[in-house]
Scaffold this motif. Structure first.
Motif, PDB file in Angstrom:
ATOM      1  N   ASN A   1     -13.303  22.637  22.333  1.00 13.55           N
ATOM      2  CA  ASN A   1     -13.338  22.477  20.890  1.00 13.55           C
ATOM      3  C   ASN A   1     -12.642  23.667  20.250  1.00 13.55           C
ATOM      4  O   ASN A   1     -13.019  24.795  20.484  1.00 13.55           O
ATOM      5  CB  ASN A   1     -14.805  22.397  20.458  1.00 13.55           C
ATOM      6  N   PRO A   2     -11.625  23.456  19.423  1.00 11.53           N
ATOM      7  CA  PRO A   2     -10.909  24.588  18.834  1.00 11.53           C
ATOM      8  C   PRO A   2     -11.742  25.307  17.794  1.00 11.53           C
ATOM      9  O   PRO A   2     -12.653  24.743  17.210  1.00 11.53           O
ATOM     10  CB  PRO A   2      -9.681  23.945  18.191  1.00 11.53           C
ATOM     11  N   ALA A   3     -11.394  26.565  17.563  1.00 12.05           N
ATOM     12  CA  ALA A   3     -12.044  27.346  16.521  1.00 12.05           C
ATOM     13  C   ALA A   3     -11.625  26.810  15.157  1.00 12.05           C
ATOM     14  O   ALA A   3     -10.632  26.101  15.039  1.00 12.05           O
ATOM     15  CB  ALA A   3     -11.640  28.804  16.669  1.00 12.05           C
ATOM     16  N   PRO A   4     -12.369  27.150  14.126  1.00  5.56           N
ATOM     17  CA  PRO A   4     -12.007  26.670  12.790  1.00  5.56           C
ATOM     18  C   PRO A   4     -10.597  27.114  12.396  1.00  5.56           C
ATOM     19  O   PRO A   4     -10.158  28.190  12.776  1.00  5.56           O
ATOM     20  CB  PRO A   4     -13.047  27.325  11.869  1.00  5.56           C
ATOM     21  N   ALA A   5      -9.913  26.286  11.654  1.00 11.46           N
ATOM     22  CA  ALA A   5      -8.569  26.625  11.198  1.00 11.46           C
ATOM     23  C   ALA A   5      -8.633  27.885  10.367  1.00 11.46           C
ATOM     24  O   ALA A   5      -9.565  28.109   9.614  1.00 11.46           O
ATOM     25  CB  ALA A   5      -7.988  25.479  10.378  1.00 11.46           C
ATOM     26  N   GLY A   6      -7.619  28.716  10.511  1.00  9.41           N
ATOM     27  CA  GLY A   6      -7.568  29.957   9.768  1.00  9.41           C
ATOM     28  C   GLY A   6      -8.130  31.131  10.531  1.00  9.41           C
ATOM     29  O   GLY A   6      -7.981  32.261  10.129  1.00  9.41           O
TER      30      GLY A   6
ATOM     31  N   ASP B   1      -3.696  24.007  18.462  1.00 13.40           N
ATOM     32  CA  ASP B   1      -4.902  23.277  18.851  1.00 13.40           C
ATOM     33  C   ASP B   1      -5.060  21.951  18.118  1.00 13.40           C
ATOM     34  O   ASP B   1      -6.089  21.307  18.221  1.00 13.40           O
ATOM     35  CB  ASP B   1      -6.148  24.131  18.548  1.00 13.40           C
ATOM     36  N   TYR B   2      -4.040  21.546  17.368  1.00 15.08           N
ATOM     37  CA  TYR B   2      -4.186  20.406  16.468  1.00 15.08           C
ATOM     38  C   TYR B   2      -3.137  19.318  16.670  1.00 15.08           C
ATOM     39  O   TYR B   2      -2.041  19.571  17.134  1.00 15.08           O
ATOM     40  CB  TYR B   2      -4.097  20.889  15.015  1.00 15.08           C
ATOM     41  N   VAL B   3      -3.514  18.112  16.244  1.00 10.79           N
ATOM     42  CA  VAL B   3      -2.589  17.011  16.035  1.00 10.79           C
ATOM     43  C   VAL B   3      -2.517  16.879  14.515  1.00 10.79           C
ATOM     44  O   VAL B   3      -3.535  16.654  13.859  1.00 10.79           O
ATOM     45  CB  VAL B   3      -3.111  15.686  16.631  1.00 10.79           C
ATOM     46  N   ILE B   4      -1.327  17.066  13.952  1.00 13.50           N
ATOM     47  CA  ILE B   4      -1.163  17.002  12.506  1.00 13.50           C
ATOM     48  C   ILE B   4      -0.345  15.754  12.203  1.00 13.50           C
ATOM     49  O   ILE B   4       0.735  15.565  12.752  1.00 13.50           O
ATOM     50  CB  ILE B   4      -0.469  18.272  11.980  1.00 13.50           C
ATOM     51  N   THR B   5      -0.890  14.888  11.341  1.00 15.22           N
ATOM     52  CA  THR B   5      -0.261  13.586  11.080  1.00 15.22           C
ATOM     53  C   THR B   5       0.025  13.402   9.597  1.00 15.22           C
ATOM     54  O   THR B   5      -0.546  14.085   8.746  1.00 15.22           O
ATOM     55  CB  THR B   5      -1.164  12.437  11.564  1.00 15.22           C
TER      56      THR B   5
ATOM     57  N   PHE C   1      -6.324  16.895  13.330  1.00 16.09           N
ATOM     58  CA  PHE C   1      -7.409  16.587  14.253  1.00 16.09           C
ATOM     59  C   PHE C   1      -7.326  17.522  15.445  1.00 16.09           C
ATOM     60  O   PHE C   1      -6.257  18.050  15.763  1.00 16.09           O
ATOM     61  CB  PHE C   1      -7.292  15.133  14.754  1.00 16.09           C
ATOM     62  N   SER C   2      -8.447  17.682  16.135  1.00 23.27           N
ATOM     63  CA  SER C   2      -8.438  18.423  17.395  1.00 23.27           C
ATOM     64  C   SER C   2      -7.543  17.687  18.378  1.00 23.27           C
ATOM     65  O   SER C   2      -7.536  16.456  18.419  1.00 23.27           O
ATOM     66  CB  SER C   2      -9.855  18.511  17.962  1.00 23.27           C
ATOM     67  N   LYS C   3      -6.788  18.421  19.177  1.00 21.86           N
ATOM     68  CA  LYS C   3      -5.931  17.771  20.173  1.00 21.86           C
ATOM     69  C   LYS C   3      -6.691  17.439  21.457  1.00 21.86           C
ATOM     70  O   LYS C   3      -6.138  16.880  22.382  1.00 21.86           O
ATOM     71  CB  LYS C   3      -4.722  18.660  20.502  1.00 21.86           C
ATOM     72  N   VAL C   4      -7.986  17.734  21.500  1.00 24.35           N
ATOM     73  CA  VAL C   4      -8.799  17.501  22.689  1.00 24.35           C
ATOM     74  C   VAL C   4      -9.442  16.123  22.629  1.00 24.35           C
ATOM     75  O   VAL C   4     -10.198  15.821  21.704  1.00 24.35           O
ATOM     76  CB  VAL C   4      -9.880  18.590  22.822  1.00 24.35           C
TER      77      VAL C   4
END
Length: 182
Positions: free
Chosen positions: A65-70, A109-113, A123-126
């Motif tokens: 699980n990625p850390a919070p953005a920023g 760490d993200y999928v950006i759409t 979204f998380s890429k996991v």
């Protein structure tokens, strides 16, 4: 010829305490090595869960699980402009121009759409099935290569495969030419 004890018992007793000391020393070394190994294992576990448990209410049951953005300024690279950081408080995740309408990219760490013109999602890429990283965004679908789970670019909901839970979403907004965490 047979094995016969040639030393008297008193002589053997005098020599054995020296061997007992070496055995004790060996035990101390082995115990120390075991403690060191256990300490390293616990330290590794401690650092892994530090960022994973802090992703808010939408996270969950997977280990990557990625850390919070920023929270990872160094991970943003050259996409963050000098003026965008002060206004939004979040790190730049991608450039608006890099996200195709009706598609997306995988970055960090993200999928950006961009499911619709001017609407951006992250979204998380996991994958929520077994923790593999998704590998592509094509035709309005995010795909995981491990077991062919697919997810919607609109809300991260599973659309096929064994995954039952949606990809955790991170709220984003447009700040100038950048997409930043909201």
């Amino acid at each position: 010829m047979t094995d016969v004890q040639t030393r008297p018992d008193a002589e053997i007793a005098a020599v054995q305490p020296a061997c007992g000391g070496a055995g004790s020393s060996r035990r101390v070394v082995l115990a120390g090595a075991t403690a060191l190994g256990a300490g390293c294992l616990l330290a590794a576990c401690g650092t892994d869960t530090g960022g994973a448990g802090s992703n808010g209410s939408s996270g969950g049951d997977f280990s990557n699980n990625p850390a919070p953005a920023g929270s990872k300024g160094a991970d943003t690279g050259s996409t963050s402009g000098g003026d965008s950081g002060g206004n939004s408080g979040g790190a730049a995740l991608a450039l608006v121009a890099d996200i195709p309408e009706g598609g997306g990219i995988i970055k960090g760490d993200y999928v950006i759409t961009q499911p619709a013109s001017g609407t951006f999602k992250a979204f998380s890429k996991v994958c929520t099935h077994q923790g593999c990283d998704v590998s592509k965004v094509d035709g309005g679908v995010i795909t995981c290569p491990c077991h062919n789970s697919t997810f919607s670019i609109e809300d991260g909901a599973p659309t096929g495969g064994p995954a039952k839970k949606p990809l955790p979403e991170t709220k984003v907004k447009v700040d100038g030419d950048n997409i930043v965490a909201a």
